[in-house]
Scaffold this active site. Structure first.
Site, short mmCIF file in Angstrom:
data_model
loop_
_atom_site.label_atom_id
_atom_site.label_comp_id
_atom_site.label_asym_id
_atom_site.label_seq_id
_atom_site.Cartn_x
_atom_site.Cartn_y
_atom_site.Cartn_z
N LYS A 57 42.86 24.47 40.84
CA LYS A 57 42.69 24.74 42.27
C LYS A 57 43.91 25.36 42.95
O LYS A 57 44.08 25.27 44.16
CB LYS A 57 42.27 23.47 43.07
CG LYS A 57 41.11 22.71 42.51
CD LYS A 57 39.96 23.56 42.09
CE LYS A 57 39.28 24.28 43.22
NZ LYS A 57 38.24 25.21 42.73
N THR A 58 44.75 26.02 42.18
CA THR A 58 45.93 26.64 42.78
C THR A 58 45.83 28.16 42.78
O THR A 58 46.76 28.84 43.24
CB THR A 58 47.20 26.24 42.01
OG1 THR A 58 46.99 26.57 40.63
CG2 THR A 58 47.49 24.76 42.14
N GLY A 59 44.74 28.69 42.21
CA GLY A 59 44.59 30.15 42.10
C GLY A 59 44.69 30.60 40.66
O GLY A 59 44.90 31.80 40.38
N SER A 155 41.12 20.94 48.05
CA SER A 155 40.29 21.94 47.37
C SER A 155 39.59 21.30 46.17
O SER A 155 38.41 21.55 45.90
CB SER A 155 41.18 23.11 46.92
OG SER A 155 40.50 23.94 46.03
N GLY A 276 37.28 30.36 46.31
CA GLY A 276 37.39 30.80 47.70
C GLY A 276 36.21 30.26 48.49
O GLY A 276 35.53 31.01 49.19
N ARG A 277 35.98 28.96 48.35
CA ARG A 277 34.85 28.33 49.07
C ARG A 277 35.16 28.21 50.55
O ARG A 277 36.31 28.18 50.96
CB ARG A 277 34.61 26.92 48.52
CG ARG A 277 34.03 26.87 47.15
CD ARG A 277 33.48 25.46 46.87
NE ARG A 277 32.83 25.44 45.58
CZ ARG A 277 33.41 25.07 44.45
NH1 ARG A 277 34.67 24.68 44.45
NH2 ARG A 277 32.74 25.08 43.31
P1 A3P Z 1 39.20 27.25 47.20
O1 A3P Z 1 37.88 27.63 46.60
O2 A3P Z 1 39.31 25.80 47.52
O3 A3P Z 1 39.58 28.12 48.39
P2 A3P Z 1 41.54 27.76 40.56
O4 A3P Z 1 41.04 29.06 40.06
O5 A3P Z 1 42.89 27.40 40.02
O6 A3P Z 1 40.53 26.66 40.42
O7 A3P Z 1 41.81 27.92 42.13
C1 A3P Z 1 40.78 28.18 43.04
C2 A3P Z 1 41.44 28.60 44.34
O8 A3P Z 1 42.04 29.88 44.16
C3 A3P Z 1 40.48 28.80 45.48
O9 A3P Z 1 40.34 27.55 46.11
C4 A3P Z 1 41.18 29.87 46.33
O10 A3P Z 1 41.74 29.37 47.52
C5 A3P Z 1 42.33 30.36 45.45
N1 A3P Z 1 42.46 31.82 45.33
C6 A3P Z 1 43.65 32.48 45.33
N2 A3P Z 1 43.46 33.80 45.22
C7 A3P Z 1 42.13 33.99 45.14
C8 A3P Z 1 41.33 35.17 45.02
N3 A3P Z 1 41.87 36.38 44.95
N4 A3P Z 1 39.97 35.03 45.00
C9 A3P Z 1 39.42 33.77 45.09
N5 A3P Z 1 40.14 32.62 45.18
C10 A3P Z 1 41.48 32.73 45.21
#
Ligand code: A3P
Length: 324
Positions: A57-59, A155, A276-277
């Site tokens: 959940k960090t991107g 998240s 990106g929920r």
């Molecule tokens: P949220 O869905 O809570 O906003 P991971 O891939 O490590 O599980 O992290 C998911 C998170 O990546 C998403 O959390 C979102 O905020 C973040 N994120 C960062 N850059 C992104 C991008 N380009 N597209 C979609 N999500 C992104």
């Protein structure tokens, strides 16, 4: 000299050396004796040069997607079983051995310029992983992405709800983070899973026990989200790959609200709906609770980054400034 049939011999051996029950795989090509008995058909080149270790959940998916756009960088094949990630070092897959692991990677066409990698977001906070990874991949580079641990926890909670986790559906975020010893066992388990990956300094220290500081890059996940081209430039420098132009390769997608891959004719390819929920902001009460909960770990992280000479993420500065 005494001997026994193989299984009985193994049983006897592990009675004498119980600590060796857990294997620790090393690269067969790093030891001449091992290399000499390694099949001629096999290669040690189907191993990653770097790992993206999370946490969740960090991107980490965005970083994986952006890295995969680079012509010299190749991701592992995705696993149908473990949600695409290989998750080799962190769980039961480790017992499947290194041939199983290597099958997730193509044979590189040019060993010196091709960069294989895999991303498994639970590597970051699984204590056994750094030791196992360093045994097999001592020269690998390690990339972790950190955002404010409070936002990460929130998240993650939203992710569990979206996946219909009955406990997450049954309790509010505040109930999850503030659960205590008298709470029901299932709530406590969720509480731990939600908060434990956010103890960043503890986890980073585990990695630093197994890897040199110059093998580790800490990416600011907030910056990855707002200015990915800049972050990708620093990632490329760290890896030592031929520079690829991410300013051209990425574009901001207004409807997604995130950076995505630029396609022809003004179109873009973004990550799926699960990244990106949209969900309500965290309540000020929960934020204050988590600021306090993570304060000590955040202070330690600040010290650690200063010690390593790595830049301080803006969220960390803000967090400690606001909570001091
Ligand atoms: P949220 O869905 O809570 O906003 P991971 O891939 O490590 O599980 O992290 C998911 C998170 O990546 C998403 O959390 C979102 O905020 C973040 N994120 C960062 N850059 C992104 C991008 N380009 N597209 C979609 N999500 C992104």
């Amino acid at each position: 000299l005494q001997t026994l049939p193989p299984i009985r011999l193994a049983e006897k051996y592990f009675r004498i050396f119980p600590d060796e029950r857990d294997p620790l795989w090393q690269n067969p090509c790093h030891d001449k004796r091992h290399k000499d008995i390694w099949s001629k058909e096999k290669t040690c080149d189907r191993l990653p040069k770097f790992l993206v270790i999370g946490p969740q959940k960090t991107g980490s998916t965005a970083l994986h997607a952006f890295l995969s756009l680079h012509p010299a960088i190749t991701a592992s094949f995705s696993s149908p079983v473990t949600f695409e990630e290989v998750q080799f070092f962190s769980g039961p897959n480790y017992l499947r051995g290194i041939d199983w692991y290597m099958d997730f990677f193509p044979v590189p066409s040019n060993v010196s310029t091709d960069f294989l990698f895999e991303k498994s977001a639970n590597y970051f906070d699984t204590e056994v992983v750094p030791k196992r990874a360093a045994a097999l991949l001592p020269r690998a580079k390690i990339i972790t992405i950190l955002i404010n641990p409070a936002d990460r926890a929130y998240s993650w909670y939203q992710h569990q709800r979206a996946h219909q986790d009955p406990v997450a559906l049954n309790y509010t975020f505040h109930q999850v983070i503030s659960a205590g010893p008298s709470s029901p066992a299932a709530l406590l388990t969720l509480h731990r899973r939600c908060l434990q990956p956010g103890y960043y300094s503890t986890h980073v220290e585990h990695w630093l026990q197994c890897y040199q500081p110059n093998q580790l890059l800490i990416v600011d996940g907030l910056q990855l989200r707002s200015n990915p081209a800049q972050v990708m430039d620093s990632v490329q420098k760290f890896l030592g790959v031929v520079p690829f132009n991410y300013t051209q390769a990425l574009m901001f997608d207004e409807s997604k609200g995130f950076w995505c891959q630029r396609l022809d004719a003004g179109r873009s390819r973004c990550l799926g709906k699960s990244k990106g929920r949209k969900y309500p902001d965290m309540s000020p009460e929960s934020r204050a609770f988590l600021s306090e909960h993570y304060r000590e770990q955040n202070v330690e992280l600040l010290r650690l980054l200063k010690r390593l000479g790595q830049p301080l993420p803006t969220w960390l500065r803000d967090e400690l400034h606001n909570s001091s």
